[in-house]
Every structure is written in C-alpha cells, then in structure tokens.
Motif scaffolding. Structure first.
Motif, PDB file in Angstrom:
ATOM      1  N   TYR A  27       0.826  -1.207   0.000  1.00 53.59           N
ATOM      2  CA  TYR A  27       0.000   0.000   0.000  1.00 53.59           C
ATOM      3  C   TYR A  27       0.862   1.261   0.000  1.00 53.59           C
ATOM      4  CZ  TYR A  27      -3.890  -3.076   1.152  1.00 53.59           C
ATOM      5  OH  TYR A  27      -4.840  -4.068   1.115  1.00 53.59           O
ATOM      6  N   THR A  28       0.476   2.225  -0.827  1.00 53.76           N
ATOM      7  CA  THR A  28       1.253   3.458  -0.902  1.00 53.76           C
ATOM      8  C   THR A  28       0.385   4.611  -1.393  1.00 53.76           C
ATOM      9  OG1 THR A  28       3.116   4.548  -2.009  1.00 53.76           O
ATOM     10  CG2 THR A  28       2.053   2.783  -3.214  1.00 53.76           C
ATOM     11  N   ASN A  60      -4.248   7.375   8.299  1.00 55.54           N
ATOM     12  CA  ASN A  60      -5.256   7.250   9.352  1.00 55.54           C
ATOM     13  C   ASN A  60      -6.691   7.105   8.864  1.00 55.54           C
ATOM     14  OD1 ASN A  60      -3.717   7.597  11.973  1.00 55.54           O
ATOM     15  ND2 ASN A  60      -2.976   9.368  10.819  1.00 55.54           N
ATOM     16  N   PHE A  61      -6.990   7.568   7.648  1.00 54.89           N
ATOM     17  CA  PHE A  61      -8.375   7.553   7.192  1.00 54.89           C
ATOM     18  C   PHE A  61      -8.609   6.699   5.945  1.00 54.89           C
ATOM     19  CE2 PHE A  61      -7.733  11.586   9.475  1.00 54.89           C
ATOM     20  CZ  PHE A  61      -8.701  11.440  10.465  1.00 54.89           C
ATOM     21  N   ILE A  62      -7.618   6.606   5.076  1.00 47.10           N
ATOM     22  CA  ILE A  62      -7.790   5.855   3.828  1.00 47.10           C
ATOM     23  C   ILE A  62      -7.302   4.419   3.969  1.00 47.10           C
ATOM     24  CG2 ILE A  62      -7.284   5.778   1.358  1.00 47.10           C
ATOM     25  CD1 ILE A  62      -8.883   8.238   2.225  1.00 47.10           C
ATOM     26  N   LEU A  63      -6.086   4.250   4.492  1.00 42.90           N
ATOM     27  CA  LEU A  63      -5.473   2.930   4.574  1.00 42.90           C
ATOM     28  C   LEU A  63      -6.311   1.911   5.350  1.00 42.90           C
ATOM     29  CD1 LEU A  63      -3.067   1.057   3.971  1.00 42.90           C
ATOM     30  CD2 LEU A  63      -1.973   1.953   6.039  1.00 42.90           C
ATOM     31  N   GLN A  69     -11.283  -3.648   3.048  1.00 44.33           N
ATOM     32  CA  GLN A  69     -11.839  -4.026   1.740  1.00 44.33           C
ATOM     33  C   GLN A  69     -11.105  -5.227   1.150  1.00 44.33           C
ATOM     34  OE1 GLN A  69     -11.376  -0.364  -0.436  1.00 44.33           O
ATOM     35  NE2 GLN A  69     -13.355   0.479   0.223  1.00 44.33           N
ATOM     36  N   ASP A  70      -9.792  -5.285   1.348  1.00 50.12           N
ATOM     37  CA  ASP A  70      -8.983  -6.349   0.750  1.00 50.12           C
ATOM     38  C   ASP A  70      -8.862  -7.587   1.644  1.00 50.12           C
ATOM     39  OD1 ASP A  70      -8.486  -4.876  -1.571  1.00 50.12           O
ATOM     40  OD2 ASP A  70      -6.742  -3.876  -0.694  1.00 50.12           O
ATOM     41  N   LEU A  82       1.783   3.630  12.540  1.00 46.18           N
ATOM     42  CA  LEU A  82       0.538   2.880  12.395  1.00 46.18           C
ATOM     43  C   LEU A  82      -0.617   3.859  12.564  1.00 46.18           C
ATOM     44  CD1 LEU A  82       1.297  -0.252  14.630  1.00 46.18           C
ATOM     45  CD2 LEU A  82       1.347  -0.143  12.124  1.00 46.18           C
ATOM     46  N   PRO A  83      -1.810   3.521  12.069  1.00 49.73           N
ATOM     47  CA  PRO A  83      -2.967   4.397  12.268  1.00 49.73           C
ATOM     48  C   PRO A  83      -3.226   4.646  13.757  1.00 49.73           C
ATOM     49  CG  PRO A  83      -3.448   2.737  10.605  1.00 49.73           C
ATOM     50  CD  PRO A  83      -2.130   2.357  11.214  1.00 49.73           C
ATOM     51  N   PHE A  84      -3.773   5.842  14.081  1.00 52.18           N
ATOM     52  CA  PHE A  84      -3.971   6.165  15.508  1.00 52.18           C
ATOM     53  C   PHE A  84      -5.106   5.360  16.133  1.00 52.18           C
ATOM     54  CE2 PHE A  84      -6.157   9.759  13.282  1.00 52.18           C
ATOM     55  CZ  PHE A  84      -7.452   9.519  13.690  1.00 52.18           C
ATOM     56  N   LEU A  85      -6.013   4.813  15.317  1.00 45.52           N
ATOM     57  CA  LEU A  85      -7.003   3.858  15.826  1.00 45.52           C
ATOM     58  C   LEU A  85      -6.467   2.460  15.602  1.00 45.52           C
ATOM     59  CD1 LEU A  85     -10.400   5.396  14.591  1.00 45.52           C
ATOM     60  CD2 LEU A  85      -9.391   5.497  16.883  1.00 45.52           C
TER      61      LEU A  85
END
Length: 347
Positions: A27-28, A60-63, A69-70, A82-85
């Motif tokens: 992912y990028t 944080n919002f897209i990844l 989804q995948d 890493l994402p904050f959530l």
C-alpha cells in the motif's frame, strides 16, 4: 532509494518467493521506486492511491478502509507509523530511529511534530516493534519503558549487488560519502573539513566524492549550490546526484575509504556496504555505529568537530588500507533479517 526502502526491498526479495501461496499487498500514497515493481509476482499487488493525499490523512483515514476491503489478515508498517485507531488485525511496525527525541534539530518541522505526536500511539498499537539496532531499542525503552517487551532487534543485511558493470568518471584516488543533503547527514561539515585539508595540503591528489540527492534545510539548499560551484569542484570535490545502483556499487568498490559523518542514524546501512567492499570507514562517534564498526580498523570522529574530520582526512590520505580483521559478511545477510521478520509475520 533510501536506506528504509532498501531495507524493505531486500527483505521482500527474500520473503515473496518463499510464500507463493500467500497474498501480499503493498500500500502506498505515492509512486514507488522501480525496484518494488520488479518484485511483483502473481501473488503480489501494489495498491496506489489514484489521488494525491497527504501522508497522515492517508495513513489514518484511507489505509484502514483499504485493508478492510482487501481482507488483510496481518499488517506491517514499514516507516514507523501505524494508524492512531488500533487495527483489528495483528500489526507490526519498523522503527529506524527516534530522531524526534535524540536529534530534533535535524528534522523538518512537519516531520518532527508528526513523529512526536504519533509515535506513542504507534508503539501502543503495535503488537511487535522491529528495531533496526540495539540503540533504537534502548531509545524506545527510555522513551516508553512499558513497550520494551514489544521490541525485537532486526539488523539490516548486506549483499553484493548483481549489477552489470557501468562506466564511471570517478577521480583516480577518492574518499566517498553518500546521503541525502539534509542537516542530519552533516555532509556540509565534512565538505568544509575536506576543503581545510586541501588548504593545508595543496599538493594532495585525493578527491572527495559526494553521492546522494537534494534534501531540505541548509544542507538541501546551500550545500547543493556549494557542491555545484566550479571553484569548489576545482579543489577536488565531485557531486553525483541521484546515482543509480550500478554507479553506487562501483563507487564503493573504487573508493579509498568511506566517510559517514551523520549526527544521528537509526542504523547506517552504507557502512555495511563499504565494509563488504573491504573499505576502512571514518564515521561519527555515535552509539549505533559502535554496533557496526571495528575499533581495529575504523576511525570514530566527534560529529560536530570539523578539525577532527580534517585530521581524519590526513590519516586516510596515505596508501589505501584493507580491513583487518576482514568483514564477517556471513553475520550480516538479508536472509537472516527476513527470517526474523517472517517468524513474527507468519506466526
């Protein structure tokens, strides 16, 4: 091609062919280096965002949405965030350094605040933290002792690059340094030390070859113009911007000695590349380099002492020296690096 991306590419080069029944998604939010495209196979897919999205928003919002989804089962964050959530799947993260604590003055302001604010959250959300050195692990233990048990030291490796020999126009006798032109790399100080060395020894025939890319701050602007100055070049300094792998490999082979003046590093992969070519190194006297170099054939220099760097050029200006004892290449392989990461990712 940065040290971080080199680390990831080399590990994937080992892991991907061994796990053909698993699916890998890269992912990028930005176009990737061609080396990653070369790694792709039937079980590997690059997921590139169609629109330009700032890194923090993407992370944080897209990844997280893309991962869901995948149907991703395990996530590996390779640039110490890493994402904050917290993700609902096992999540692992690479930590190269803690520059925002140990060397904040060497960071761009936006990058400093991003890491300062998000690093504690990343460490909390990570199931395991891959540290590139003992020094990084110790920095994390000091910063957040409660996360020390999550840390695993996974050193980078090094290997001979299988690259077609390329024509070069290097000086006959030259010292080499590589790195992005940015404050942390401290290359401007090394250039000043070399100019001082040439002033004291005008008949000396050695040159200094600087290889890297334009960065930011004073070293990204002022130093870039300085290295392009014909007067500076006439004193034996040559700058090669954005060298390809073949040219870089040839430079390590041909140089007289390798200089690495960084104020701070998470590891220092170019030192391994130099030692693999039997080169003695002159490097900053910082803790992480003590994990890599040999007291018997390498020289440590206080990173901010220009006069000592000048003296180090004097010490290395004689006949070319070989490493003794020889570099223990079998202890520093990408296979060993990949093995430690696999044990965690696929447990």
């Amino acid at each position: 091609m940065t040290g971080n991306s080199r680390y990831l590419a080399e590990v994937l080069k080992v892991i991907l062919p061994k796990h053909k029944k698993k699916e890998f998604f890269l992912y990028t939010n930005k176009p990737i280096h061609p080396v990653f495209q070369n790694l792709l196979g039937p079980n590997t897919k690059v997921v590139l965002e169609p629109k330009k999205i700032p890194g923090p928003i993407y992370l944080n919002f897209i990844l997280p949405r893309r991962l869901k989804q995948d149907g991703i089962e395990v996530f590996w964050g390779t640039i110490q965030m890493l994402p904050f959530l917290k993700l609902p799947i096992p999540s692992y993260v690479n930590y190269h350094d803690l520059n925002f604590i140990s060397a904040p003055e060497t960071m761009a302001k936006w990058n400093y605040w991003q890491h300062k604010l998000l690093s504690p959250i990343t460490m909390k959300n990570a199931d395991k933290i891959f540290c590139l050195s003992e020094n990084t692990k110790e920095e994390i233990a000091t910063f957040r002792p409660e996360y020390e048990k999550k840390c695993i030291v996974v050193y980078p490796g090094v290997s001979k690059q299988k690259i077609t020999k390329t024509k070069t126009n290097f000086p006959k006798d030259f010292f080499l340094t590589v790195g992005t032109l940015e404050p942390r790399k401290n290359i401007n100080r090394l250039v000043d030390a070399f100019l001082d060395f040439k002033t004291k020894h005008p008949k000396d025939k050695n040159s200094l070859l600087v290889m890297g890319r334009r960065g930011w701050g004073e070293e990204g602007e002022f130093l870039y113009q300085k290295l392009k100055d014909p007067k500076i070049q006439s004193l034996g300094i040559q700058f090669l911007e954005n060298p390809d792998d073949a040219t870089l490999t040839e430079a390590f082979k041909q140089c007289k000695a390798f200089f690495f003046p960084s104020l701070h590093e998470g590891f220092g992969l170019p030192l391994l590349e130099a030692m693999l070519e039997d080169k003695c190194c002159v490097a900053s006297n910082i803790p992480v380099f003590k994990e890599i170099l040999s007291d018997k054939c390498d020289i440590y220099v206080p990173p901010k002492e220009t006069k000592v760097w000048t003296h180090s050029f004097e010490l290395m200006s004689g006949p070319k020296k070989s490493r003794s004892p020889k570099f223990p290449a079998k202890q520093w392989t990408w296979e060993e690096t990949a093995k430690k990461i696999e044990e965690v990712l696929f447990q």
